[in-house]
Scaffold this active site. Structure first.
Site, PDB file in Angstrom:
ATOM      1  N   SER A   9       0.290  -1.400  -0.262  1.00  0.00           N
ATOM      2  CA  SER A   9       0.216   0.041   0.392  1.00  0.00           C
ATOM      3  C   SER A   9       1.101   1.215   0.415  1.00  0.00           C
ATOM      4  O   SER A   9       1.699   1.098   0.606  1.00  0.00           O
ATOM      5  CB  SER A   9      -0.209   0.153   1.122  1.00  0.00           C
ATOM      6  OG  SER A   9      -1.416   1.557   1.234  1.00  0.00           O
ATOM      7  N   HIS A  34      -1.619  -1.415  -4.119  1.00  0.00           N
ATOM      8  CA  HIS A  34      -2.862  -1.201  -3.598  1.00  0.00           C
ATOM      9  C   HIS A  34      -2.675   0.878  -3.160  1.00  0.00           C
ATOM     10  O   HIS A  34      -2.409   1.305  -2.689  1.00  0.00           O
ATOM     11  CB  HIS A  34      -2.530  -1.892  -1.827  1.00  0.00           C
ATOM     12  CG  HIS A  34      -3.899  -1.578  -1.392  1.00  0.00           C
ATOM     13  ND1 HIS A  34      -5.594  -2.426  -1.942  1.00  0.00           N
ATOM     14  CD2 HIS A  34      -4.339  -0.655  -0.545  1.00  0.00           C
ATOM     15  CE1 HIS A  34      -5.462  -2.176  -1.270  1.00  0.00           C
ATOM     16  NE2 HIS A  34      -5.915  -0.724  -0.141  1.00  0.00           N
ATOM     17  N   ASP A  36      -4.646   3.780  -1.805  1.00  0.00           N
ATOM     18  CA  ASP A  36      -5.747   4.187  -0.561  1.00  0.00           C
ATOM     19  C   ASP A  36      -6.147   5.430  -1.099  1.00  0.00           C
ATOM     20  O   ASP A  36      -5.974   6.467  -1.054  1.00  0.00           O
ATOM     21  CB  ASP A  36      -5.442   3.809   0.023  1.00  0.00           C
ATOM     22  CG  ASP A  36      -5.271   2.221   1.260  1.00  0.00           C
ATOM     23  OD1 ASP A  36      -6.483   1.998   0.836  1.00  0.00           O
ATOM     24  OD2 ASP A  36      -4.206   2.505   1.742  1.00  0.00           O
ATOM     25  N   MET A  38      -9.091   8.622  -0.017  1.00  0.00           N
ATOM     26  CA  MET A  38      -9.558   8.470   0.798  1.00  0.00           C
ATOM     27  C   MET A  38     -10.243  10.152   0.792  1.00  0.00           C
ATOM     28  O   MET A  38      -9.386  11.233  -0.560  1.00  0.00           O
ATOM     29  CB  MET A  38      -8.651   8.465   1.764  1.00  0.00           C
ATOM     30  CG  MET A  38      -8.136   7.297   2.419  1.00  0.00           C
ATOM     31  SD  MET A  38      -7.450   7.408   3.827  1.00  0.00           S
ATOM     32  CE  MET A  38      -6.269   6.136   3.477  1.00  0.00           C
ATOM     33  N   HIS A  67      -7.868   1.427  -4.290  1.00  0.00           N
ATOM     34  CA  HIS A  67      -9.573   1.170  -2.780  1.00  0.00           C
ATOM     35  C   HIS A  67     -10.055   2.179  -2.269  1.00  0.00           C
ATOM     36  O   HIS A  67      -9.666   3.009  -1.831  1.00  0.00           O
ATOM     37  CB  HIS A  67      -8.807   0.540  -1.782  1.00  0.00           C
ATOM     38  CG  HIS A  67      -9.380   0.243  -0.148  1.00  0.00           C
ATOM     39  ND1 HIS A  67      -8.796   0.105   0.899  1.00  0.00           N
ATOM     40  CD2 HIS A  67     -10.828   0.271  -0.094  1.00  0.00           C
ATOM     41  CE1 HIS A  67      -9.176  -0.297   1.861  1.00  0.00           C
ATOM     42  NE2 HIS A  67     -11.374   0.536   1.394  1.00  0.00           N
ATOM     43  N   MET A  69     -11.762   4.631  -0.498  1.00  0.00           N
ATOM     44  CA  MET A  69     -12.262   4.757   1.159  1.00  0.00           C
ATOM     45  C   MET A  69     -13.561   6.328   0.934  1.00  0.00           C
ATOM     46  O   MET A  69     -13.123   6.562   1.196  1.00  0.00           O
ATOM     47  CB  MET A  69     -11.533   4.828   1.225  1.00  0.00           C
ATOM     48  CG  MET A  69     -11.024   3.256   2.464  1.00  0.00           C
ATOM     49  SD  MET A  69      -9.656   3.496   3.113  1.00  0.00           S
ATOM     50  CE  MET A  69      -8.742   2.700   1.623  1.00  0.00           C
ATOM     51  N   MET A 138     -11.348  -5.610   6.008  1.00  0.00           N
ATOM     52  CA  MET A 138     -11.045  -4.441   6.415  1.00  0.00           C
ATOM     53  C   MET A 138      -9.710  -5.398   8.107  1.00  0.00           C
ATOM     54  O   MET A 138     -11.293  -5.603   8.464  1.00  0.00           O
ATOM     55  CB  MET A 138     -11.437  -3.345   6.343  1.00  0.00           C
ATOM     56  CG  MET A 138     -11.422  -2.265   5.088  1.00  0.00           C
ATOM     57  SD  MET A 138     -10.166  -2.057   4.304  1.00  0.00           S
ATOM     58  CE  MET A 138      -9.106  -0.895   6.060  1.00  0.00           C
ATOM     59  N   GLY A 143      -8.707   4.870   7.198  1.00  0.00           N
ATOM     60  CA  GLY A 143      -8.305   6.037   6.883  1.00  0.00           C
ATOM     61  C   GLY A 143      -6.813   6.460   7.345  1.00  0.00           C
ATOM     62  O   GLY A 143      -6.521   7.081   7.056  1.00  0.00           O
ATOM     63  N   PHE A 144      -5.990   5.305   8.178  1.00  0.00           N
ATOM     64  CA  PHE A 144      -4.560   4.893   8.110  1.00  0.00           C
ATOM     65  C   PHE A 144      -3.181   3.539   8.574  1.00  0.00           C
ATOM     66  O   PHE A 144      -4.762   3.296   8.416  1.00  0.00           O
ATOM     67  CB  PHE A 144      -4.741   6.293   9.405  1.00  0.00           C
ATOM     68  CG  PHE A 144      -4.956   7.731   9.471  1.00  0.00           C
ATOM     69  CD1 PHE A 144      -5.002   9.035   9.392  1.00  0.00           C
ATOM     70  CD2 PHE A 144      -6.224   7.245  10.749  1.00  0.00           C
ATOM     71  CE1 PHE A 144      -5.254   9.246   9.345  1.00  0.00           C
ATOM     72  CE2 PHE A 144      -6.732   9.114  10.043  1.00  0.00           C
ATOM     73  CZ  PHE A 144      -6.230   9.765   9.810  1.00  0.00           C
ATOM     74  N   GLY A 145      -2.780   4.534   7.972  1.00  0.00           N
ATOM     75  CA  GLY A 145      -1.464   3.577   8.082  1.00  0.00           C
ATOM     76  C   GLY A 145      -1.215   2.830   9.268  1.00  0.00           C
ATOM     77  O   GLY A 145      -1.294   3.769  10.062  1.00  0.00           O
ATOM     78  N   GLY A 146      -0.447   1.913   9.380  1.00  0.00           N
ATOM     79  CA  GLY A 146       0.065   1.918  10.643  1.00  0.00           C
ATOM     80  C   GLY A 146      -0.346   1.400  12.344  1.00  0.00           C
ATOM     81  O   GLY A 146      -0.348   1.449  13.309  1.00  0.00           O
ATOM     82  N   ASP A 176      -6.704  -6.500   4.466  1.00  0.00           N
ATOM     83  CA  ASP A 176      -5.868  -5.355   4.258  1.00  0.00           C
ATOM     84  C   ASP A 176      -6.158  -4.303   6.265  1.00  0.00           C
ATOM     85  O   ASP A 176      -6.709  -4.202   6.322  1.00  0.00           O
ATOM     86  CB  ASP A 176      -6.611  -3.765   3.288  1.00  0.00           C
ATOM     87  CG  ASP A 176      -6.293  -2.205   3.360  1.00  0.00           C
ATOM     88  OD1 ASP A 176      -5.038  -2.690   4.039  1.00  0.00           O
ATOM     89  OD2 ASP A 176      -6.711  -1.809   2.486  1.00  0.00           O
ATOM     90  N   GLY A 177      -4.878  -4.235   6.046  1.00  0.00           N
ATOM     91  CA  GLY A 177      -4.772  -3.406   8.120  1.00  0.00           C
ATOM     92  C   GLY A 177      -3.735  -4.516   8.377  1.00  0.00           C
ATOM     93  O   GLY A 177      -4.463  -4.919   9.128  1.00  0.00           O
ATOM     94  N   GLY A 178      -2.694  -3.369   9.095  1.00  0.00           N
ATOM     95  CA  GLY A 178      -1.682  -4.580   9.697  1.00  0.00           C
ATOM     96  C   GLY A 178      -1.138  -5.574   9.830  1.00  0.00           C
ATOM     97  O   GLY A 178      -1.153  -6.189  10.576  1.00  0.00           O
ATOM     98  N   GLY A 198       1.461  -1.632   4.066  1.00  0.00           N
ATOM     99  CA  GLY A 198       1.914  -0.491   3.500  1.00  0.00           C
ATOM    100  C   GLY A 198       2.674  -0.140   5.237  1.00  0.00           C
ATOM    101  O   GLY A 198       4.066  -0.052   4.275  1.00  0.00           O
ATOM    102  N   SER A 199       2.731   0.056   6.240  1.00  0.00           N
ATOM    103  CA  SER A 199       3.806  -0.148   7.191  1.00  0.00           C
ATOM    104  C   SER A 199       5.472  -0.866   6.528  1.00  0.00           C
ATOM    105  O   SER A 199       6.339  -0.417   6.522  1.00  0.00           O
ATOM    106  CB  SER A 199       3.275   0.673   8.405  1.00  0.00           C
ATOM    107  OG  SER A 199       2.542   0.244   8.750  1.00  0.00           O
TER     108      SER A 199
END
Ligand code: DX5
Ligand code: ZN
Length: 221
Positions: A9, A34, A36, A38, A67, A69, A138, A143-146, A176-178, A198-199
């Site tokens: 991402s 990916h 994002d 927003m 994606h 959002m 999700m 809304g946010f990475g990390g 997607d996420g974490g 992402g992160s």
């Protein structure tokens, strides 16, 4: 364990150097990028619009996994299709007409995706699986990475995997996420075929090549 596809991402990349970031993960062996999108309404953050997708599409050979959002995604299908999105994923919470929007995405020759927020029950997407090229779970609040992976997302991944297999559907199942090397194997075991990160890729101090290698090693072991 079958190796999943990796979709870094670029939300976690340097926005002033997105083409370089795309090339770096392309060289590192990523499968998709990916993206994002927003709108500051559906989620409390703002990122890219269609021009960024079009410019990235010229900068990389990798398929762009977009994606959305955003509220009223149905109003934006044409513009993201023209921009070169390979996959266009909408939120089930955001669209007034989910079946119509998925059909419009496919009618533009783009692969259709549907996703749901962590608090939305999985039953909201199950009736649409037959119209999907990609189901996205999700595993953080968008809304946010990390952020940290929300464990209950894995139950949704299993439920979608079961439903896809029972109905002999071949949609990709993306999470997607974490996602980090230390939880990736569990996410794949639950039935995911595509991992977004992402992160873990763009903020790895050893760089994206080493980061992807860590993911692949973690899944193989
Ligand atoms: C969150 C985005 C994710 C995000 C993931 O709203 O949808 O794609 O970039 O970032 P990490 O992997 O850092 O959780
Ligand atoms: Zn995303």
């Amino acid at each position: 364990m079958t190796e999943p596809k990796f979709a870094p991402s670029i939300l976690s990349a340097d926005f002033a150097r997105l083409a370089e970031a795309a090339l770096a993960v392309e060289r590192a062996g990523a499968d998709w990028i990916h993206v994002d999108v927003m709108d500051g309404h559906f989620v409390p953050n703002l990122t890219f619009g269609p021009k960024m997708v079009a410019d990235l599409h010229r900068a990389t050979r990798l398929p762009l996994d977009v994606h959305l959002m955003i509220e009223r995604p149905e109003d934006w299908v044409d513009r993201y299709a023209e921009a070169g999105a390979a996959y266009l994923t909408i939120h089930v919470e955001a669209s007034q007409d989910v079946p119509g929007t998925l059909a419009a995405i496919r009618a533009r020759g783009v692969r259709s995706g549907l996703t749901l927020n962590p608090e939305t029950p999985v039953e909201a997407v199950l009736p649409h699986l037959g119209a999907l090229d990609l189901a996205l779970v999700m595993s953080v609040h968008p809304g946010f990475g990390g952020q940290k992976l929300i464990e209950s997302a894995l139950g949704k991944v299993k439920a979608i995997r079961e439903s896809l297999d029972r109905r002999h559907l071949s949609a990709e199942l993306e999470v997607d996420g974490g996602i980090k090397p230390d939880n990736a194997a569990r996410v794949v075991a639950a039935g995911a075929t595509v991992l977004v990160a992402g992160s873990a890729i763009f903020e790895d101090p050893d760089g994206p090549v080493a980061a992807l290698r860590k993911f692949k090693a973690a899944i193989r072991s």
